[in-house]
Design a protein around this motif. Sequence first.
Motif, PDB file in Angstrom:
ATOM      1  N   ASP A 185       0.847  -1.194   0.000  1.00 55.25           N
ATOM      2  CA  ASP A 185       0.000   0.000   0.000  1.00 55.25           C
ATOM      3  C   ASP A 185       0.879   1.238   0.000  1.00 55.25           C
ATOM      4  O   ASP A 185       1.924   1.280   0.655  1.00 55.25           O
ATOM      5  CB  ASP A 185      -0.912  -0.010   1.232  1.00 55.25           C
ATOM      6  CG  ASP A 185      -1.920   1.122   1.203  1.00 55.25           C
ATOM      7  OD1 ASP A 185      -1.600   2.194   1.761  1.00 55.25           O
ATOM      8  OD2 ASP A 185      -2.999   0.926   0.613  1.00 55.25           O
ATOM      9  N   SER A 186       0.450   2.241  -0.728  1.00 52.30           N
ATOM     10  CA  SER A 186       1.265   3.451  -0.877  1.00 52.30           C
ATOM     11  C   SER A 186       1.466   4.199   0.434  1.00 52.30           C
ATOM     12  O   SER A 186       2.371   5.039   0.544  1.00 52.30           O
ATOM     13  CB  SER A 186       0.639   4.380  -1.917  1.00 52.30           C
ATOM     14  OG  SER A 186      -0.649   4.783  -1.498  1.00 52.30           O
ATOM     15  N   ASP A 287       0.944   7.219  -5.252  1.00 52.51           N
ATOM     16  CA  ASP A 287      -0.386   6.724  -5.586  1.00 52.51           C
ATOM     17  C   ASP A 287      -0.565   6.647  -7.096  1.00 52.51           C
ATOM     18  O   ASP A 287      -1.250   5.753  -7.594  1.00 52.51           O
ATOM     19  CB  ASP A 287      -1.447   7.648  -4.975  1.00 52.51           C
ATOM     20  CG  ASP A 287      -1.426   7.606  -3.458  1.00 52.51           C
ATOM     21  OD1 ASP A 287      -1.919   6.621  -2.892  1.00 52.51           O
ATOM     22  OD2 ASP A 287      -0.875   8.551  -2.842  1.00 52.51           O
ATOM     23  N   ASP A 353     -10.960   4.482  -6.199  1.00 49.68           N
ATOM     24  CA  ASP A 353      -9.959   3.579  -5.621  1.00 49.68           C
ATOM     25  C   ASP A 353     -10.002   2.198  -6.260  1.00 49.68           C
ATOM     26  O   ASP A 353      -8.959   1.564  -6.474  1.00 49.68           O
ATOM     27  CB  ASP A 353     -10.184   3.449  -4.115  1.00 49.68           C
ATOM     28  CG  ASP A 353      -9.841   4.726  -3.363  1.00 49.68           C
ATOM     29  OD1 ASP A 353      -9.179   5.601  -3.964  1.00 49.68           O
ATOM     30  OD2 ASP A 353     -10.227   4.845  -2.188  1.00 49.68           O
ATOM     31  N   ARG A 356      -8.278   2.272  -9.616  1.00 45.62           N
ATOM     32  CA  ARG A 356      -6.842   2.518  -9.437  1.00 45.62           C
ATOM     33  C   ARG A 356      -6.130   1.254  -8.959  1.00 45.62           C
ATOM     34  O   ARG A 356      -5.068   0.892  -9.463  1.00 45.62           O
ATOM     35  CB  ARG A 356      -6.621   3.667  -8.453  1.00 45.62           C
ATOM     36  CG  ARG A 356      -5.156   4.121  -8.383  1.00 45.62           C
ATOM     37  CD  ARG A 356      -4.967   5.375  -7.566  1.00 45.62           C
ATOM     38  NE  ARG A 356      -5.067   5.123  -6.129  1.00 45.62           N
ATOM     39  CZ  ARG A 356      -6.094   5.453  -5.371  1.00 45.62           C
ATOM     40  NH1 ARG A 356      -7.147   6.079  -5.917  1.00 45.62           N
ATOM     41  NH2 ARG A 356      -6.100   5.200  -4.082  1.00 45.62           N
ATOM     42  N   HIS A 357      -6.709   0.561  -8.003  1.00 44.59           N
ATOM     43  CA  HIS A 357      -6.067  -0.645  -7.476  1.00 44.59           C
ATOM     44  C   HIS A 357      -6.106  -1.792  -8.488  1.00 44.59           C
ATOM     45  O   HIS A 357      -5.172  -2.607  -8.555  1.00 44.59           O
ATOM     46  CB  HIS A 357      -6.719  -1.061  -6.162  1.00 44.59           C
ATOM     47  CG  HIS A 357      -6.419  -0.114  -5.035  1.00 44.59           C
ATOM     48  ND1 HIS A 357      -5.148   0.282  -4.704  1.00 44.59           N
ATOM     49  CD2 HIS A 357      -7.255   0.526  -4.166  1.00 44.59           C
ATOM     50  CE1 HIS A 357      -5.180   1.124  -3.678  1.00 44.59           C
ATOM     51  NE2 HIS A 357      -6.474   1.291  -3.334  1.00 44.59           N
ATOM     52  N   ARG A 360      -3.277  -1.114 -10.770  1.00 47.83           N
ATOM     53  CA  ARG A 360      -2.021  -1.430 -10.083  1.00 47.83           C
ATOM     54  C   ARG A 360      -1.731  -2.931 -10.161  1.00 47.83           C
ATOM     55  O   ARG A 360      -0.614  -3.358 -10.457  1.00 47.83           O
ATOM     56  CB  ARG A 360      -2.094  -1.027  -8.612  1.00 47.83           C
ATOM     57  CG  ARG A 360      -2.100   0.463  -8.315  1.00 47.83           C
ATOM     58  CD  ARG A 360      -2.161   0.677  -6.804  1.00 47.83           C
ATOM     59  NE  ARG A 360      -1.004   0.073  -6.166  1.00 47.83           N
ATOM     60  CZ  ARG A 360      -1.008  -0.453  -4.938  1.00 47.83           C
ATOM     61  NH1 ARG A 360      -2.130  -0.477  -4.237  1.00 47.83           N
ATOM     62  NH2 ARG A 360       0.087  -0.960  -4.425  1.00 47.83           N
ATOM     63  N   LYS A 361      -2.755  -3.715  -9.877  1.00 48.01           N
ATOM     64  CA  LYS A 361      -2.571  -5.160  -9.853  1.00 48.01           C
ATOM     65  C   LYS A 361      -2.221  -5.702 -11.233  1.00 48.01           C
ATOM     66  O   LYS A 361      -1.362  -6.585 -11.376  1.00 48.01           O
ATOM     67  CB  LYS A 361      -3.832  -5.833  -9.315  1.00 48.01           C
ATOM     68  CG  LYS A 361      -3.664  -7.331  -9.106  1.00 48.01           C
ATOM     69  CD  LYS A 361      -4.877  -7.951  -8.442  1.00 48.01           C
ATOM     70  CE  LYS A 361      -4.674  -9.438  -8.205  1.00 48.01           C
ATOM     71  NZ  LYS A 361      -5.855 -10.053  -7.550  1.00 48.01           N
TER      72      LYS A 361
END
Length: 768
Positions: A185-186, A287, A353, A356-357, A360-361
């Motif tokens: 986590d950022s 982020d 969120d 965004r996540h 990221r994944k």
Amino acid sequence: MTSVIKYYAGIDSVAVIGNYLPRQCGIATFTTDLVEGISTEAPDINCWAAVMNDKPEGYPYPDKVRFEINQNKLSDYRTASQFLNINQTDIVCVQHEYGIFGGPAGSHLLKLLGDLRMPVVTTLHTVLNDPAPEYRAVMCKLSDLSDKLVVMSRKASDFLKDIYGVPEEKIVFIHHGIPDTPFIDSSFYKDKFGVEGKKVLLTFGLLSPNKGIENMLQALPAIISKHPDVVYIVLGATHPYILKSHGDAYRIELQQMVRKLDIGEHVIFQNRFVELSELCEFLGIADIYVTPYLEEAQITSGTLAYAMGTGKAIISTPYWYAAEMLAEGRGRLVPFSNPDAIAEQVIDLLNNDVARHAMRKKAYTFSREAVWKEVSRKYLQVFNEVRQNRTRNPRPRHSYVENIKAITNFELPEIKLDHLKAFTDDTGILQHANYTIPDRTHGYCADDNARALLASAMGQKYLPTNGLGLDSLSGHYLGFLLYAYNERNGRFRNFMTYSRQWMEEIGSEDAHGRALWCLGKAVSFLDNPGHLAISTTLFNKALPAAENFHSPRAIAFCQVGMHAYLDRFSGDSDVRRVRNVLADRLYDQFSSQATDDWPWLENSLNYANGKLPHALLLSGQGMHRSDMIDMGLKSLKWLLAITTEGKHFVPIGSNGWYERGGLRARFDQQPIEANAMVEACVEAYNITRDHTWFENAAMCFNWFLGQNDLNMPLYDPKTGGCRDGLMADGINQNQGAESSLAWLLSLMTLQTLYAEETLHQWVSNKTE
């Protein structure tokens, strides 16, 4: 370790050419990481760096850097190639960026690569889609000199094929390497950098005007209006080249823009080059990572690869590398020079969120193939592939022999004995060499002293001997063989240390056979009464032991020696009897094993193969056995077909030999193979008078002069010696006794044949 060895078996040393930390640039970081990655993945490989310096004093490099090159000094490139060749490096891996090498379009590098003997793998950090002529020429030549070209994007591969005409099979894709970091986590590191509770946007890398940071700054007011807790970190020192030519003007311009936009509380400039561990922490707090580059012509980006590898949500302009890497939802693309579009995408991701996540994944998962462990393994696989391919399909580097003359105009080198004399001390001739210097570590052997006796005896027969000292040399080598003979068991000892201690009481059958071969031949050549008497006596003492030999090569060597002995003492019935026994034994071995498609006495071809048919041809003549002669000619013709490619001789390599039904070893090719074939082909010519055998003898001899797989000469005209072998990556530069004597015996054999043929033609012309 077991699962990895297959990737790099047989590779002991890898040299990586590029920039290196602490020099500050992306190539330096990549080269350093690649060397460390390979060293970690394959600790038994000596992986080191040869580095480019942009300033004469260089940098305080670590121990992994073993050679430094002044990028603008052409002579340094030549010296570097010599250093790499001398150190017998197995693979050279070049990190190519036009600007880090000297000369027009970085062309100095081509001098270095052109002189290398080992395979070259080149990683391309830039591939231009519209190159100026000089850049196109350099890339095309670079491709020609490289065994493989590594690209880090599919688009680069397309460019190479479509623009530069590079064959697809020469190109391999390997991701830009990245550190293996956890998916965190950022917020984890934010307190360390004083940005806890903030939404962090990040751009990192060496600062230069093409980075487009101004567009991100112009997007910030709109972003801040929606997310007042945003902070934008610009991490990286000004690029050294920019700093040298323009100073810090770009950074100052950006700082003035920050003041003008009144966003100073939201922007942090980190004007420094950070180490990897700290860089990963900076990436960890981000982020969103932003790369607002201004132009599409960027084929790779280490900063983008790092950001993806740490699982960042990414917004980027659509330069080539970003468009490819961020496809399928791994990031978002915005038009060039469009602050509004940047602001829109940043706000959307900060608002969402889940999206965004998910992004990221996807980026993190996609990048697992790019961690240095995996990338290093892929490089090792490529290294292994090019080494194996070079072994099977050698590529000539130099055209040393442009046109081998027809046999009627063939000119042989003069015999030079300097090397023979330099390797002979008061004991005998030393076995091995470090380049042209005798290596006393390995001492002496009867094998080489026997060959030296034969060369000096043969030279006395056919050469003008004034000043050559061959009579003295033959006595010297004969004395060694006399001492090597063990009266207690009737066998020759072979290996002796430099301190004159025998390492065995009985040498091998083959060693004994070689001693009899050379003694018998010496008997046929020597005129010095004392030397002749000792040679004859020693030959007869040593012969009885050979009657029980079964090694085919030992028998063959004995046969050649007995045939020569009987040329001088034809009435020696005991030698004739042993000759007949061993000839029948050798012939029976052939008869019981040979087939139409494999007319050989064994299921493999290994060393000194030509001696076997040679022995059959000689014994067949002496015993008036046409079946032996036919078998000798048939097996020699078959052997020659296997060891001829095009118009040059390709001996069976000692690195694996040739098992029936298997793959033949192409390398290492040994001078004794050429010598055995020269002598066998000459004997076939003597029997048949078929001029094809004359030409075959010359072809095998020309292997020494450069008519071989690599077009590189093994004979050294400066010393009169011969280099030890033809390897996949060039010449073994050591000039040991066995190799140099193989050269001398081949040269004398062919000179004798040529003189006899010339005399024969002269007599024929006179009688017509």
